[in-house]
Scaffold this active site. Structure first.
Site, PDB file in Angstrom:
ATOM      1  N   ARG A 172     -98.154 -61.222 -45.638  1.00 26.85           N
ATOM      2  CA  ARG A 172     -98.776 -61.685 -44.386  1.00 26.85           C
ATOM      3  C   ARG A 172     -97.917 -62.780 -43.711  1.00 26.85           C
ATOM      4  NH1 ARG A 172    -100.523 -66.781 -42.106  1.00 26.85           N
ATOM      5  NH2 ARG A 172    -102.095 -66.303 -40.576  1.00 26.85           N
ATOM      6  N   VAL A 173     -97.731 -62.647 -42.419  1.00 28.68           N
ATOM      7  CA  VAL A 173     -97.022 -63.653 -41.638  1.00 28.68           C
ATOM      8  C   VAL A 173     -97.920 -64.057 -40.465  1.00 28.68           C
ATOM      9  CG1 VAL A 173     -94.977 -64.118 -40.229  1.00 28.68           C
ATOM     10  CG2 VAL A 173     -94.771 -62.663 -42.246  1.00 28.68           C
ATOM     11  N   GLY A 174     -98.025 -65.360 -40.214  1.00 28.08           N
ATOM     12  CA  GLY A 174     -98.857 -65.845 -39.113  1.00 28.08           C
ATOM     13  C   GLY A 174     -98.054 -66.064 -37.838  1.00 28.08           C
ATOM     14  N   ASP A 175     -98.550 -66.940 -36.996  1.00 27.71           N
ATOM     15  CA  ASP A 175     -97.917 -67.173 -35.693  1.00 27.71           C
ATOM     16  C   ASP A 175     -96.692 -68.084 -35.755  1.00 27.71           C
ATOM     17  OD1 ASP A 175     -99.815 -69.203 -36.479  1.00 27.71           O
ATOM     18  OD2 ASP A 175     -99.499 -70.137 -34.533  1.00 27.71           O
ATOM     19  N   THR A 185    -100.903 -74.790 -34.220  1.00 30.49           N
ATOM     20  CA  THR A 185    -101.471 -74.730 -35.565  1.00 30.49           C
ATOM     21  C   THR A 185    -102.876 -74.154 -35.464  1.00 30.49           C
ATOM     22  OG1 THR A 185    -102.273 -75.972 -37.461  1.00 30.49           O
ATOM     23  CG2 THR A 185    -102.196 -77.169 -35.371  1.00 30.49           C
ATOM     24  N   GLY A 186    -103.210 -73.283 -36.392  1.00 31.35           N
ATOM     25  CA  GLY A 186    -104.539 -72.687 -36.350  1.00 31.35           C
ATOM     26  C   GLY A 186    -104.532 -71.324 -36.994  1.00 31.35           C
ATOM     27  N   GLY A 190    -103.606 -68.086 -37.388  1.00 31.37           N
ATOM     28  CA  GLY A 190    -102.430 -67.441 -36.816  1.00 31.37           C
ATOM     29  C   GLY A 190    -102.669 -66.087 -36.180  1.00 31.37           C
ATOM     30  N   THR A 237    -100.250 -76.742 -41.198  1.00 29.43           N
ATOM     31  CA  THR A 237     -98.951 -76.474 -40.586  1.00 29.43           C
ATOM     32  C   THR A 237     -98.431 -77.731 -39.903  1.00 29.43           C
ATOM     33  OG1 THR A 237     -99.393 -74.149 -40.303  1.00 29.43           O
ATOM     34  CG2 THR A 237     -97.923 -75.120 -38.693  1.00 29.43           C
TER      35      THR A 237
HETATM   36  N1  ASP Z   1    -100.890 -71.045 -38.016  1.00 29.12           N
HETATM   37  C1  ASP Z   1    -100.638 -70.966 -39.433  1.00 29.12           C
HETATM   38  C2  ASP Z   1    -100.692 -69.544 -39.897  1.00 29.12           C
HETATM   39  O1  ASP Z   1    -101.555 -68.815 -39.429  1.00 29.12           O
HETATM   40  C3  ASP Z   1    -101.600 -71.747 -40.238  1.00 29.12           C
HETATM   41  C4  ASP Z   1    -101.719 -73.196 -39.857  1.00 29.12           C
HETATM   42  O2  ASP Z   1    -101.624 -73.559 -38.681  1.00 29.12           O
HETATM   43  O3  ASP Z   1    -101.928 -74.003 -40.792  1.00 29.12           O
HETATM   44  O4  ASP Z   1     -99.934 -69.173 -40.758  1.00 29.12           O
END
Ligand code: ASP
Length: 312
Positions: free
Chosen positions: A207-210, A230-231, A233, A179
């Protein structure tokens, strides 16, 4: 004297010197430098932090090694579903999009949502219609394709696992969250944050992350700080990471460093949430905490040189 500050990230995870080639490291550092330079050029001339974070993130989205825009990971269906959000610390205005697969620069769509839609968060095909009606560049699937992402997807597409950008099938394997994000403080004292991602390889069911969730992956408030995460999510959503840091500063009087260290190195670690974030406070202090092996990152204060770092 009035000063500006800017920081960017290109994802956190199992980023180790042993897993890197000198050529690749140079390519990453060049892309980070270029993105900071674009943002700083805007800030130097008195431009807004919103313009700076958008320009920096567009540049990172266009760089194929990061998991955002060109080079976004593949979903279980073999498509790309990208998420992005942006926030202004001046007035708490925000814009976000999720599940877009044709918009060249999802962060610019998030900005457009903030400024022209009358809403905060749009998703999927309707968001793309809004983008093209407003003249944003639209691309075909081919534009987003890269061999590396395709191979990552081939490795897991017949399984139920979803990968954090780049993960070996074994749990011990390399994990990288590609990200991208930017935070900035401009000469007028305004903070802004922006984040953009392709999410996770082999993700299913929409699916949707943070990343597009204001308060989880992105937050900005002139009274406290600007944050881009980033991480993994799911953990960042449950810990409401970006807003939590702002709240610890606003309600408990913690410094940016204290708030970041508590959330990233204690709270998230206890939950099992791997990742990191970039943060700037209202006087331009920068924090870049992560609890993984590395995080692609770069930062600059006005009048100083650009700095880039990848490992711990
Ligand atoms: N935070 C992002 C997600 O969970 C992934 C990422 O940080 O690469 O979609």
């Amino acid at each position: 004297m009035k000063t500006f500050s800017i920081a960017i990230h290109g994802g956190a995870g199992t980023i180790l010197p042993a897993l890197m080639t000198p050529q690749k490291e140079l390519a990453y550092r060049t892309a980070l430098n270029e993105a900071i330079r674009l943002g700083s050029n805007i800030l130097e001339k008195g431009g807004s932090s919103l313009d700076a974070v958008e320009a920096a993130v567009v540049s990172l989205e266009d760089f194929p090694l990061f998991n955002a825009g060109k080079g976004a990971v593949f979903t279980h269906k073999g498509t790309h579903e990208m998420d992005a959000s942006i926030m202004s610390g001046l007035n708490l205005n925000a814009g976000a999009v999720s599940g877009v697969s044709k918009v060249k620069n999802p962060i610019s769509l998030a900005r457009l949502v903030m400024e022209k839609s009358g809403h905060v968060y749009l998703s999927g095909q309707e968001a793309e219609i809004f983008a093209s009606n407003n003249g944003l560049p639209i691309e075909s699937d081919n534009y987003f394709y890269t061999d590396e992402r395709y191979k990552q997807w081939q490795d897991v597409k017949d399984s139920d696992t979803y990968q954090l950008d780049h993960t070996d099938k074994s749990e011990q394997g390399e994990k990288k969250f590609g990200t991208v994000g930017a935070v900035a403080l401009d000469l007028h004292g305004n903070l802004a944050a922006a984040t953009s991602t392709g999410g996770m390889t082999n993700k299913k069911f929409g699916r949707v992350g943070d990343t597009p969730i204001i308060g989880a992956g992105t937050y900005a408030n002139n009274h406290t700080c600007a944050i881009s995460c980033t991480g993994h999510g799911e953990y960042f959503i449950r810990a409401v990471v970006a807003y939590d840091i702002s709240c610890l500063m606003e309600y408990k009087g913690l410094s940016l460093k204290q708030a970041c260290d508590f959330v990233v190195k204690e709270k998230l670690v206890k939950m099992g949430g791997e990742g990191g974030l970039i943060a700037i406070d209202k006087i331009g202090n920068i924090e870049l905490p992560f609890n993984s092996d590395g995080m692609y990152r770069a930062w600059q204060h006005s009048g100083e040189a650009i700095q880039t770092a990848i490992y711990k």
